[in-house]
Design an enzyme around this catalytic site. Structure first.
Site, PDB file in Angstrom:
ATOM      1  N   GLU A  76       9.918 -62.850 164.339  1.00 29.21           N
ATOM      2  CA  GLU A  76       8.998 -61.768 165.027  1.00 29.21           C
ATOM      3  C   GLU A  76       8.225 -61.689 163.822  1.00 29.21           C
ATOM      4  O   GLU A  76       8.360 -60.762 162.941  1.00 29.21           O
ATOM      5  CB  GLU A  76       9.809 -60.710 165.695  1.00 29.21           C
ATOM      6  CG  GLU A  76       8.554 -59.895 166.164  1.00 29.21           C
ATOM      7  CD  GLU A  76       8.801 -58.478 166.482  1.00 29.21           C
ATOM      8  OE1 GLU A  76       7.916 -57.406 166.110  1.00 29.21           O
ATOM      9  OE2 GLU A  76      10.013 -58.030 166.720  1.00 29.21           O
ATOM     10  N   CYS A  84       4.968 -53.605 165.676  1.00 27.43           N
ATOM     11  CA  CYS A  84       4.462 -54.795 165.842  1.00 27.43           C
ATOM     12  C   CYS A  84       3.689 -54.920 167.389  1.00 27.43           C
ATOM     13  O   CYS A  84       2.912 -55.612 167.855  1.00 27.43           O
ATOM     14  CB  CYS A  84       5.496 -55.867 165.923  1.00 27.43           C
ATOM     15  SG  CYS A  84       6.013 -56.108 164.116  1.00 27.43           S
TER      16      CYS A  84
END
Length: 483
Positions: A248, A282
């Protein structure tokens, strides 16, 4: 001041290095602990321990693995307040956000433990007579888990709980900026009935420890949460052994506000998404596209909401809604991006400077920027701080085109009370997650995964667990002339 050790093969051990890394409290700039700046030799010892333990660990009945995973969650809950304090001290989250992260980690261990009896294979038809084809789900092997600094407790749970329930041993590297919570979680695990070598923790830099994990032929998968740059280096390192990666790598989440949106709802949720962890998440809303017919009203409401946010010491101010950024370097990076946007013509509607009375820490006021165009760097590059640029659009197709025009593809959001608009936008956005009329944060039973340069693979739920498993096919012939 505490000096941490490594945890390898069921024991606390010293590093082969004499070098140390200082851990700083971002609310005041003070050093609060030290960790070993470990070597490749240390990493190899941890990998060897995990590799040896893997053989027996995957043979442990899954329900027993599930009990251990659940027990970890239960023990974290018993140490809840200590974990909250450690997290606020090392990372800068205010009490409410730290407590939410710790509680989510507890929930994650408990949730993942329930998968112990749910890992299923298949029996499929063969083209040959007297044959069955069995598809077995098996552990992929040793996991190299690299945890970031922005959610060091929750992502620790995401990597460790999933690895253990899948039957994988793990070598975990916490961030060199936020290792204190990992050290406390390691202490909890060390007191449980977990076979030696199944869980190992080593500290140090990504360039040394991360590279050692990624380049080892004994590591079956690297699961890393971090930047695109770090992910690129991991992929370069794993290439020599064709090791699987689960990455990620950040995002630049667009929020589309239509002319049919509940503006108060949009403002509240976008604000929450932006100030959570001081914008260092994020999935946080990173850029806003608002319809020109409601833009002035929306920006005024958003600026007013940002001005009311209470910024404060993450440890000592229980009323703080937003804490500091994690480091002086992170603060400077965000301030540089903000100044560049201002130089290019952006107008500060709220915030834009360091708050008064919080000397020594790495604080920045939550900031709203207007008069922004979509070609500015502030709309393209991940900010990872509490700065939110807003631009306008004339029709939905334009907004969708601008939102999709990004190297990132992790999360997105849309605000509208028109069902058709919600369906149209969500079906045309090219992001792994789309949140409709709510803040940006994933659920443990969902699937957290991005597109484009936001990463490979995913986490959470059934599909996240499957990344830690491989499929073995067994072709079983049998005789029919039985006597």
């Amino acid at each position: 001041m505490q000096e941490h050790k490594l945890y390898i093969n069921g024991e606390y051990v010293d590093s082969s290095s004499s070098e140390w890394i200082d851990i700083v409290n971002p609310s005041n700039g003070e050093v609060i602990s030290r960790i070993p700046d470990s070597t490749e030799e240390d990493a190899e010892k941890a990998i060897d321990a995990a590799y040896k333990a893997q053989i027996e660990w995957e043979k442990v009945p899954s329900n027993k693995r599930g009990k251990i995973v659940r027990q970890i969650g239960d023990e974290i809950e018993k140490n809840r307040e200590k974990m909250i304090t450690l997290l606020s001290e090392e990372q800068g989250k205010p009490y409410e956000q730290s407590s939410a992260e710790v509680d989510l980690a507890v929930d994650y261990f408990r949730y993942m433990s329930e998968w112990a009896r749910r890992i299923e294979g298949e029996v499929i038809q063969s083209d040959r007579p007297n044959e069955n084809i069995f598809l077995h789900k098996r552990p992929i092997g040793v996991i190299g888990g690299i945890v970031p600094w922005n959610f060091p407790v929750f992502i620790f749970a995401r990597k460790v709980a999933t690895a253990l329930i899948a039957g994988c041993s793990i070598v975990l590297k916490p961030s060199q900026q936020t290792p204190n919570t990992a050290a406390e979680l390691t202490k909890i695990i060390s007191n449980l009935d977990l076979p030696k070598g199944v869980y190992n923790m080593i500290t140090g830099t990504g360039s040394t420890i991360g590279n050692a994990l990624a380049s080892s032929p004994k590591v079956a998968m690297i699961t890393m949460t971090g930047s695109i740059g770090a992910g690129t280096k991991v992929m370069e390192a794993v290439a020599q052994n064709i090791t699987k990666v689960n990455l990620e790598l950040g995002g630049k989440a667009p929020a589309i506000v239509t002319k049919h949106a509940d503006l108060d709802l949009a403002v509240e949720n976008i604000k929450t998404s932006r100030i959570t962890n001081a914008g260092q998440a994020c999935t946080n809303a990173e850029r806003v596209y608002v319809h020109e017919s409601v833009a002035d009203e929306f920006i005024d409401k958003l600026a007013a909401a940002f001005k009311k946010v209470k910024v404060g010491d993450a440890v000592n101010d229980r009323d703080a809604e937003m804490g500091p950024l994690v480091s002086a370097d992170r603060l400077k990076t965000v301030e540089d991006a903000l100044q560049q946007a201002i130089d290019e013509g952006a107008k500060v509607m709220a915030g834009g400077k360091r708050p008064e009375g919080l000397n020594g820490g790495f604080f920045l006021e939550p900031t709203v920027l207007a008069n922004v165009t979509d070609d500015m760097d502030i709309m393209k590059d991940e900010i990872f701080g509490p700065v939110l640029p807003v631009t306008t659009y004339t029709d939905l197709d334009e907004a969708i085109r601008m939102a999709n025009d990004s190297i990132y593809g992790l999360s997105s959001s849309v605000y509208t009370d028109d069902y058709n608009e919600a369906m149209y936008v969500s079906n045309n956005l090219r992001f792994g997650e789309t949140f409709v009329n709510r803040e940006n944060f994933e659920a443990v039973q969902g699937y957290h995964a991005g597109m484009r340069q936001s990463g490979l693979g995913g986490a959470d739920g059934k599909h996240g667990l499957e990344d830690f498993l491989v499929t073995q096919v067994v072709y079983m012939q049998y005789k029919t002339d039985l006597k």
